[in-house]
Design a protein around this motif. Structure first.
Motif, PDB file in Angstrom:
ATOM      1  N   LEU A   1     -27.221 -57.178  20.474  1.00  0.00           N
ATOM      2  CA  LEU A   1     -26.071 -56.280  20.506  1.00  0.00           C
ATOM      3  C   LEU A   1     -25.814 -55.652  19.142  1.00  0.00           C
ATOM      4  O   LEU A   1     -25.584 -54.433  19.032  1.00  0.00           O
ATOM      5  CB  LEU A   1     -24.833 -57.033  20.974  1.00  0.00           C
ATOM      6  N   ARG A   2     -25.834 -56.464  18.096  1.00  0.00           N
ATOM      7  CA  ARG A   2     -25.563 -55.937  16.749  1.00  0.00           C
ATOM      8  C   ARG A   2     -26.664 -54.974  16.296  1.00  0.00           C
ATOM      9  O   ARG A   2     -26.390 -54.025  15.562  1.00  0.00           O
ATOM     10  CB  ARG A   2     -25.425 -57.087  15.760  1.00  0.00           C
ATOM     11  N   ARG A   3     -27.880 -55.205  16.736  1.00  0.00           N
ATOM     12  CA  ARG A   3     -28.990 -54.349  16.340  1.00  0.00           C
ATOM     13  C   ARG A   3     -29.023 -53.046  17.135  1.00  0.00           C
ATOM     14  O   ARG A   3     -29.227 -51.964  16.562  1.00  0.00           O
ATOM     15  CB  ARG A   3     -30.307 -55.115  16.557  1.00  0.00           C
ATOM     16  N   ASP A   4     -28.809 -53.121  18.448  1.00  0.00           N
ATOM     17  CA  ASP A   4     -29.107 -51.981  19.312  1.00  0.00           C
ATOM     18  C   ASP A   4     -27.908 -51.100  19.625  1.00  0.00           C
ATOM     19  O   ASP A   4     -28.068 -49.880  19.777  1.00  0.00           O
ATOM     20  CB  ASP A   4     -29.731 -52.465  20.621  1.00  0.00           C
ATOM     21  N   LEU A   5     -26.707 -51.664  19.739  1.00  0.00           N
ATOM     22  CA  LEU A   5     -25.564 -50.816  20.092  1.00  0.00           C
ATOM     23  C   LEU A   5     -25.296 -49.722  19.053  1.00  0.00           C
ATOM     24  O   LEU A   5     -25.026 -48.568  19.424  1.00  0.00           O
ATOM     25  CB  LEU A   5     -24.313 -51.662  20.308  1.00  0.00           C
ATOM     26  N   PRO A   6     -25.380 -50.015  17.746  1.00  0.00           N
ATOM     27  CA  PRO A   6     -25.095 -48.949  16.772  1.00  0.00           C
ATOM     28  C   PRO A   6     -26.113 -47.813  16.768  1.00  0.00           C
ATOM     29  O   PRO A   6     -25.835 -46.754  16.204  1.00  0.00           O
ATOM     30  CB  PRO A   6     -25.099 -49.696  15.426  1.00  0.00           C
ATOM     31  N   THR A   7     -27.277 -48.002  17.387  1.00  0.00           N
ATOM     32  CA  THR A   7     -28.290 -46.931  17.387  1.00  0.00           C
ATOM     33  C   THR A   7     -27.894 -45.753  18.265  1.00  0.00           C
ATOM     34  O   THR A   7     -28.460 -44.668  18.121  1.00  0.00           O
ATOM     35  CB  THR A   7     -29.644 -47.463  17.881  1.00  0.00           C
TER      36      THR A   7
ATOM     37  N   GLU B   1     -20.371 -65.409  38.553  1.00  0.00           N
ATOM     38  CA  GLU B   1     -19.390 -65.001  37.562  1.00  0.00           C
ATOM     39  C   GLU B   1     -19.822 -65.470  36.168  1.00  0.00           C
ATOM     40  O   GLU B   1     -20.357 -66.580  36.025  1.00  0.00           O
ATOM     41  CB  GLU B   1     -18.022 -65.598  37.893  1.00  0.00           C
ATOM     42  N   PRO B   2     -19.567 -64.655  35.158  1.00  0.00           N
ATOM     43  CA  PRO B   2     -19.972 -65.034  33.793  1.00  0.00           C
ATOM     44  C   PRO B   2     -18.967 -65.952  33.111  1.00  0.00           C
ATOM     45  O   PRO B   2     -18.541 -65.714  31.979  1.00  0.00           O
ATOM     46  CB  PRO B   2     -20.067 -63.679  33.087  1.00  0.00           C
ATOM     47  N   ASP B   3     -18.574 -67.015  33.824  1.00  0.00           N
ATOM     48  CA  ASP B   3     -17.579 -67.938  33.282  1.00  0.00           C
ATOM     49  C   ASP B   3     -18.134 -69.334  33.065  1.00  0.00           C
ATOM     50  O   ASP B   3     -17.391 -70.261  32.735  1.00  0.00           O
ATOM     51  CB  ASP B   3     -16.349 -67.990  34.194  1.00  0.00           C
ATOM     52  N   SER B   4     -19.430 -69.506  33.285  1.00  0.00           N
ATOM     53  CA  SER B   4     -20.071 -70.791  33.049  1.00  0.00           C
ATOM     54  C   SER B   4     -21.545 -70.552  32.824  1.00  0.00           C
ATOM     55  O   SER B   4     -22.049 -69.442  33.015  1.00  0.00           O
ATOM     56  CB  SER B   4     -19.865 -71.748  34.240  1.00  0.00           C
ATOM     57  N   GLY B   5     -22.243 -71.580  32.401  1.00  0.00           N
ATOM     58  CA  GLY B   5     -23.673 -71.428  32.162  1.00  0.00           C
ATOM     59  C   GLY B   5     -23.957 -71.076  30.714  1.00  0.00           C
ATOM     60  O   GLY B   5     -23.272 -71.514  29.795  1.00  0.00           O
ATOM     61  N   GLU B   6     -24.963 -70.232  30.509  1.00  0.00           N
ATOM     62  CA  GLU B   6     -25.518 -70.019  29.180  1.00  0.00           C
ATOM     63  C   GLU B   6     -24.782 -68.980  28.336  1.00  0.00           C
ATOM     64  O   GLU B   6     -24.982 -68.931  27.124  1.00  0.00           O
ATOM     65  CB  GLU B   6     -26.986 -69.593  29.299  1.00  0.00           C
ATOM     66  N   LEU B   7     -23.984 -68.116  28.942  1.00  0.00           N
ATOM     67  CA  LEU B   7     -23.382 -67.018  28.188  1.00  0.00           C
ATOM     68  C   LEU B   7     -21.945 -67.335  27.781  1.00  0.00           C
ATOM     69  O   LEU B   7     -21.132 -67.728  28.620  1.00  0.00           O
ATOM     70  CB  LEU B   7     -23.388 -65.728  29.009  1.00  0.00           C
ATOM     71  N   ASP B   8     -21.644 -67.111  26.524  1.00  0.00           N
ATOM     72  CA  ASP B   8     -20.264 -67.140  26.033  1.00  0.00           C
ATOM     73  C   ASP B   8     -19.799 -65.687  26.012  1.00  0.00           C
ATOM     74  O   ASP B   8     -19.920 -64.988  25.005  1.00  0.00           O
ATOM     75  CB  ASP B   8     -20.231 -67.761  24.638  1.00  0.00           C
ATOM     76  N   VAL B   9     -19.268 -65.237  27.145  1.00  0.00           N
ATOM     77  CA  VAL B   9     -18.979 -63.809  27.260  1.00  0.00           C
ATOM     78  C   VAL B   9     -17.841 -63.385  26.348  1.00  0.00           C
ATOM     79  O   VAL B   9     -17.826 -62.238  25.875  1.00  0.00           O
ATOM     80  CB  VAL B   9     -18.704 -63.391  28.722  1.00  0.00           C
ATOM     81  N   ALA B  10     -16.882 -64.261  26.085  1.00  0.00           N
ATOM     82  CA  ALA B  10     -15.807 -63.886  25.165  1.00  0.00           C
ATOM     83  C   ALA B  10     -16.385 -63.555  23.796  1.00  0.00           C
ATOM     84  O   ALA B  10     -16.012 -62.555  23.162  1.00  0.00           O
ATOM     85  CB  ALA B  10     -14.782 -65.005  25.064  1.00  0.00           C
ATOM     86  N   HIS B  11     -17.313 -64.374  23.336  1.00  0.00           N
ATOM     87  CA  HIS B  11     -17.981 -64.094  22.062  1.00  0.00           C
ATOM     88  C   HIS B  11     -18.740 -62.771  22.130  1.00  0.00           C
ATOM     89  O   HIS B  11     -18.642 -61.934  21.217  1.00  0.00           O
ATOM     90  CB  HIS B  11     -18.938 -65.225  21.721  1.00  0.00           C
ATOM     91  N   LEU B  12     -19.487 -62.557  23.215  1.00  0.00           N
ATOM     92  CA  LEU B  12     -20.306 -61.350  23.323  1.00  0.00           C
ATOM     93  C   LEU B  12     -19.433 -60.094  23.389  1.00  0.00           C
ATOM     94  O   LEU B  12     -19.766 -59.070  22.776  1.00  0.00           O
ATOM     95  CB  LEU B  12     -21.210 -61.438  24.545  1.00  0.00           C
ATOM     96  N   PHE B  13     -18.314 -60.175  24.093  1.00  0.00           N
ATOM     97  CA  PHE B  13     -17.428 -59.007  24.162  1.00  0.00           C
ATOM     98  C   PHE B  13     -16.783 -58.733  22.807  1.00  0.00           C
ATOM     99  O   PHE B  13     -16.536 -57.568  22.449  1.00  0.00           O
ATOM    100  CB  PHE B  13     -16.363 -59.207  25.242  1.00  0.00           C
ATOM    101  N   HIS B  14     -16.507 -59.770  22.045  1.00  0.00           N
ATOM    102  CA  HIS B  14     -16.005 -59.556  20.685  1.00  0.00           C
ATOM    103  C   HIS B  14     -17.058 -58.858  19.822  1.00  0.00           C
ATOM    104  O   HIS B  14     -16.726 -57.987  19.002  1.00  0.00           O
ATOM    105  CB  HIS B  14     -15.598 -60.888  20.048  1.00  0.00           C
ATOM    106  N   VAL B  15     -18.319 -59.217  20.015  1.00  0.00           N
ATOM    107  CA  VAL B  15     -19.391 -58.533  19.286  1.00  0.00           C
ATOM    108  C   VAL B  15     -19.424 -57.057  19.668  1.00  0.00           C
ATOM    109  O   VAL B  15     -19.554 -56.176  18.801  1.00  0.00           O
ATOM    110  CB  VAL B  15     -20.751 -59.202  19.566  1.00  0.00           C
ATOM    111  N   VAL B  16     -19.296 -56.779  20.949  1.00  0.00           N
ATOM    112  CA  VAL B  16     -19.270 -55.385  21.413  1.00  0.00           C
ATOM    113  C   VAL B  16     -18.140 -54.629  20.728  1.00  0.00           C
ATOM    114  O   VAL B  16     -18.313 -53.490  20.269  1.00  0.00           O
ATOM    115  CB  VAL B  16     -19.127 -55.335  22.950  1.00  0.00           C
TER     116      VAL B  16
END
Length: 267
Positions: A196-202, A218-233
């Motif tokens: 995300l940090r590499r590709d979104l700014p392009t 739903e992205p509320d369990s498993g491997e993704l920390d979506v709150a973190h990823l949305f903060h990165v966005v």
């Protein structure tokens, strides 16, 4: 702050398709996406959007014979005329629905294909994308390329982010962009924060999608920390749409706690 679009091909399946627009709006969604609109009159789709105050965010160009297992024809030798006629239909739907982007699926590479065959298919995909981008530009639309993981779609031509970005750069059309599905990316290569940090700014990423990993719920369990990823966005200043392309474990509305929690925390 990301804007979230309900994927009506996967969500709200407890309703008939045309009734899913109202269900999504009732849950607070302001945008929708889905795989294909072509089974429905475009005027009826537009009416459902307008009645429910929704934006059409994305849909796919015709993929060939989906029921028979085809997953795009843009890389299939001998199908060039069919691809172009199908993409013209997609542009007509996009114009009526005020949809700003269309995803062009590449297609499957047959088992046992050699290096030369794969190279030919990639070259054909690139040629067809250049043609599509030129025609879409006249309507001020973006054309999208999506890497899809090999577990869900064995044999799909493009699986890695680097492949998609290289393709977009080779074509060089400003309206040809990458569709970054965090679900597919996590399964294939991971390292989502860096991606995300590499590709979104392009500026080459035209759309994001999300689902839980590994089961595409739903992205509320498993491997993704979506709150973190949305903060990165947010941190990189990307304010585009995030398509919720997942299969709810139960009722769609009952499973939206993850979204309410994020929106409440980021308010």
């Amino acid at each position: 702050m990301p804007r979230f679009a309900a994927n009506l091909s996967m969500m709200y399946v407890e309703h008939d398709f045309l009734d899913r627009f109202a269900a999504a709006a009732a849950d607070g969604f302001t945008g929708v996406e889905y795989l294909f609109p072509y089974e429905h009159p475009v005027a009826e789709l537009r009416r459902r959007l307008e009645e429910n105050g929704l934006e059409q965010v994305l849909f796919n160009a015709p993929p060939g014979d989906w029921a028979a297992g085809e997953r795009g024809i843009a890389s299939l030798p001998g199908r060039e005329a069919e691809f172009r006629s199908g993409f013209a239909v997609a542009l007509e739907y996009a114009a009526t629905l005020a949809c700003p982007r269309v995803h062009v699926m590449a297609g499957l590479v047959p088992p046992g294909a050699d290096v030369a065959d794969r190279h030919q298919r990639r070259h054909l995909y690139e040629t067809n994308l250049a043609w599509a981008a030129a025609h879409a530009a006249q309507a001020e639309l973006d054309v999208l390329v999506e890497p899809i993981n090999q577990r869900d779609m064995p044999g799909y031509l493009i699986s890695r982010q680097g492949e998609a970005h290289e393709l977009v750069q080779r074509v060089g059309a400003p309206n040809l962009k990458v569709q970054l599905d965090l679900y597919h990316c996590q399964i294939t290569e991971g390292d989502l924060t860096t991606t995300l940090r590499r590709d979104l700014p392009t500026g080459r990423v035209g759309h994001l999608q999300v689902a839980g990993v590994p089961d595409r719920n739903e992205p509320d369990s498993g491997e993704l920390d979506v709150a973190h990823l949305f903060h990165v966005v947010d941190d990189v200043g990307h304010d585009g749409w995030v398509g919720c392309e997942y299969r709810p474990r139960g009722g769609t509305s009952e499973g939206l706690g993850w979204l309410a929690a994020w929106q409440g925390a980021s308010a």
